[in-house]
Write a protein that holds these residues in place. Structure first.
Motif, PDB file in Angstrom:
ATOM      1  N   SER A 137      -6.984  -1.770  -6.369  1.00  0.00           N
ATOM      2  CA  SER A 137      -6.849  -0.357  -5.987  1.00  0.00           C
ATOM      3  C   SER A 137      -5.505   0.265  -6.319  1.00  0.00           C
ATOM      4  CB  SER A 137      -7.112  -0.199  -4.478  1.00  0.00           C
ATOM      5  OG  SER A 137      -6.180  -0.938  -3.715  1.00  0.00           O
ATOM      6  N   GLN A 138      -4.520  -0.530  -6.703  1.00  0.00           N
ATOM      7  CA  GLN A 138      -3.199   0.008  -7.003  1.00  0.00           C
ATOM      8  C   GLN A 138      -2.617  -0.670  -8.230  1.00  0.00           C
ATOM      9  OE1 GLN A 138      -1.576   1.116  -2.492  1.00  0.00           O
ATOM     10  NE2 GLN A 138      -0.437  -0.299  -3.767  1.00  0.00           N
TER      11      GLN A 138
ATOM     12  N   PRO B 117       0.811  -1.227   0.000  1.00  0.00           N
ATOM     13  CA  PRO B 117       0.000   0.000   0.000  1.00  0.00           C
ATOM     14  C   PRO B 117       0.838   1.267   0.000  1.00  0.00           C
ATOM     15  CG  PRO B 117      -1.001  -1.595   1.455  1.00  0.00           C
ATOM     16  CD  PRO B 117       0.322  -2.184   1.024  1.00  0.00           C
ATOM     17  N   TYR B 118       0.402   2.209  -0.826  1.00  0.00           N
ATOM     18  CA  TYR B 118       1.142   3.460  -0.971  1.00  0.00           C
ATOM     19  C   TYR B 118       1.015   4.353   0.269  1.00  0.00           C
ATOM     20  CZ  TYR B 118       0.861   2.318  -6.004  1.00  0.00           C
ATOM     21  OH  TYR B 118       0.923   1.716  -7.237  1.00  0.00           O
ATOM     22  N   SER B 119      -0.056   4.180   1.049  1.00  0.00           N
ATOM     23  CA  SER B 119      -0.303   5.041   2.196  1.00  0.00           C
ATOM     24  C   SER B 119      -1.223   4.326   3.171  1.00  0.00           C
ATOM     25  CB  SER B 119      -0.964   6.356   1.755  1.00  0.00           C
ATOM     26  OG  SER B 119      -2.285   6.101   1.269  1.00  0.00           O
TER      27      SER B 119
ATOM     28  N   SER C  12      -4.167   5.425   3.995  1.00  0.00           N
ATOM     29  CA  SER C  12      -5.499   5.478   3.388  1.00  0.00           C
ATOM     30  C   SER C  12      -5.659   4.397   2.326  1.00  0.00           C
ATOM     31  CB  SER C  12      -5.746   6.857   2.764  1.00  0.00           C
ATOM     32  OG  SER C  12      -5.817   7.853   3.763  1.00  0.00           O
ATOM     33  N   SER C  13      -4.599   4.138   1.561  1.00  0.00           N
ATOM     34  CA  SER C  13      -4.643   3.062   0.574  1.00  0.00           C
ATOM     35  C   SER C  13      -4.842   1.709   1.256  1.00  0.00           C
ATOM     36  CB  SER C  13      -3.354   3.036  -0.251  1.00  0.00           C
ATOM     37  OG  SER C  13      -3.193   4.225  -0.989  1.00  0.00           O
TER      38      SER C  13
ATOM     39  N   VAL D  32      -5.514  -4.961  -2.932  1.00  0.00           N
ATOM     40  CA  VAL D  32      -4.414  -4.011  -3.168  1.00  0.00           C
ATOM     41  C   VAL D  32      -4.073  -3.992  -4.655  1.00  0.00           C
ATOM     42  CG1 VAL D  32      -2.001  -3.480  -2.668  1.00  0.00           C
ATOM     43  CG2 VAL D  32      -3.504  -4.296  -0.832  1.00  0.00           C
TER      44      VAL D  32
ATOM     45  N   THR E 102     -11.020   8.357   6.280  1.00  0.00           N
ATOM     46  CA  THR E 102     -11.419   7.046   5.768  1.00  0.00           C
ATOM     47  C   THR E 102     -12.434   6.359   6.677  1.00  0.00           C
ATOM     48  OG1 THR E 102      -9.497   6.051   6.854  1.00  0.00           O
ATOM     49  CG2 THR E 102      -9.264   6.660   4.534  1.00  0.00           C
TER      50      THR E 102
END
Length: 439
Positions: free
Chosen positions: A286-287, A123-125, A127-128, A282, A156
């Motif tokens: 979403s990424q 995850p980039y963050s 929130s991610s 993930v 979130t």
């Protein structure tokens, strides 16, 4: 380690097991700071100025910290060049043998550090990570019970300006007006009334430890998933200075910066039975491709967090926060919940006749960086607010301890009174504790 639900990854190639070249044989990375100064002095000036700002101020923002030189080295490594969509052994691009090793190392270190069955380090963050947790467990329209935004919930946790509030039906629980502690009776009543698909425990401003066992009991009663948003406290968990949500939550989401002292990024921990759902949420849901330099930096941070030195650091962070809170209260600030169990301190400044915005501005003018905060049940809204929020993770990384906490509180009090000479006194203190000492 193999990802749940997939066939075992093929064995790494011989290149992956090759003996690393000696330092003399390793080519110098083409992008170094000296090159940046020659090529783009304007941008280099900005970076140097930011280093000077960080070194010359009291850094009390609760979600910030100073990474180690090892973490910074990984962030600036050639892994930044590599596209690696997918997971180790199952990438969409060739040439991923070595980045596979980096990601496996990060996963193995994370699972060992937190006692989790599975970890996703892509995850980039934070929130991610939360987005992926929701995507793994929920469908749009599901009901979720989480900390109310006015009581310390994150965006979130149901903000209408965020994906969470647009995709799901959030019900907010809060803290008691008499002591500022989570109202578990209210959590149970709301869970029974609304039968949420998931319950989220975690806050950006709650300075006490959540009762994870109580949340688990409530979640089980209504057949809900339990998601722990431990973005602020997972570093304390790693150091044994805070209780772990891992034995209780179905999914744990966190950041790898803040108290964990790693690179900016996210982390998800879960049981093996949810591993495939989390991984697919993930990537590819979403990424896209993971930032492999950040994944390597996470591996470095997890390695550091497993050491006795980090455990001592985490304990010192908590001790510093307690002493700082006591000194701030002695100076006239009203502590929310009466104190802290963590790195966080939240306090009302209205007894001093000012707003949180004014307090933040006066501190900034003196070289003290902290956040304004809108306490629950306060009359002022979030724009002006009546409180401040601060943390001790960064100044503890710099080496400050029990002796310095009364000094820090005194400098904050002086800044709030706008005393002359405060900025110079702040500069004198931080000069003795550089975040990156010259070697």
């Amino acid at each position: 380690m193999p990802v749940a639900g997939r066939t075992a990854a093929p064995a790494p190639t011989a290149a992956a097991h090759a003996v690393p070249p000696t330092a003399r044989e390793i080519p110098t990375p083409p992008a170094d700071f000296d090159a940046l100064r020659r090529q783009d002095p304007e941008l280099a000036g900005v970076l140097l100025a930011e280093l000077d700002r960080q070194s010359g101020c009291l850094q009390l923002i609760a979600g910030e910290n100073f990474t180690s030189p090892a973490v910074l080295a990984a962030l600036g490594s050639p892994l930044a060049n590599k596209y690696a969509e997918g997971y180790p052994g199952h990438r969409h691009h060739a040439g991923c043998e070595l980045v596979d090793l980096a990601e496996r190392l990060a996963v193995e270190r994370a699972t060992a550090l937190f006692g989790a069955e599975h970890a996703n380090v892509q995850p980039y963050s934070g929130s991610s990570a939360v987005l992926a947790a929701y995507a793994a467990l929920l469908v749009p329209g599901d009901t979720v019970l989480a900390t109310a935004l006015t009581h310390g919930g994150h965006l979130t946790h149901g903000s209408r300006s965020n994906f969470s509030g647009r995709w799901f039906r959030f019900i907010g629980y809060g803290v008691r007006p008499d002591n500022g502690l989570i109202d578990y009776d209210q959590v149970r009543d709301l869970a029974r009334e609304h039968r949420p698909k998931a319950i989220v425990c975690g806050s950006i401003a709650y300075p006490r430890h959540p009762d994870y066992a109580a949340f688990r009991e409530i979640a089980d009663e209504v057949d809900a998933y339990l998601i722990a948003d431990a973005a602020h406290t997972l570093g304390l968990v790693a150091g044994g200075a805070a209780p772990s949500p891992v034995p209780y939550a179905d999914v744990v989401c966190a950041t790898t910066h803040k108290t964990l002292r790693g690179p900016r990024g996210g982390l998800i921990l879960c049981g093996e039975h949810l591993a495939q759902r989390v991984d697919r949420a993930v990537f590819p849901f979403s990424q896209g491709g993971p930032h492999m330099h950040a994944v390597a930096a996470k591996a470095a941070a997890f390695g550091e967090a497993a050491t006795p030195a980090f455990a001592a650091y985490a304990r010192q962070v908590v001790a510093n926060a307690g002493l700082l809170a006591e000194a701030l209260a002695a100076g006239g600030l009203a502590l929310l919940t009466g104190g802290t169990d963590t790195h966080l301190v939240t306090a009302e400044v209205s007894p001093l006749g000012m707003t949180g915005v004014q307090a933040r501005g006066r501190c900034a003018a003196a070289g003290i960086v902290l956040d304004k905060y809108a306490p629950p049940y306060a009359a002022r809204g979030p724009q002006e607010c009546s409180g401040i929020r601060l943390g001790t993770a960064a100044i503890t990384t710099q080496g400050m301890g029990e002796t310095e906490m009364p000094q820090v509180a005194g400098l904050i009090a002086r800044a709030l009174r706008e005393e002359r000479g405060t900025a110079a006194a702040v500069a004198d203190l931080v000069r003795r504790f550089p975040p990156y000492p010259a070697r």
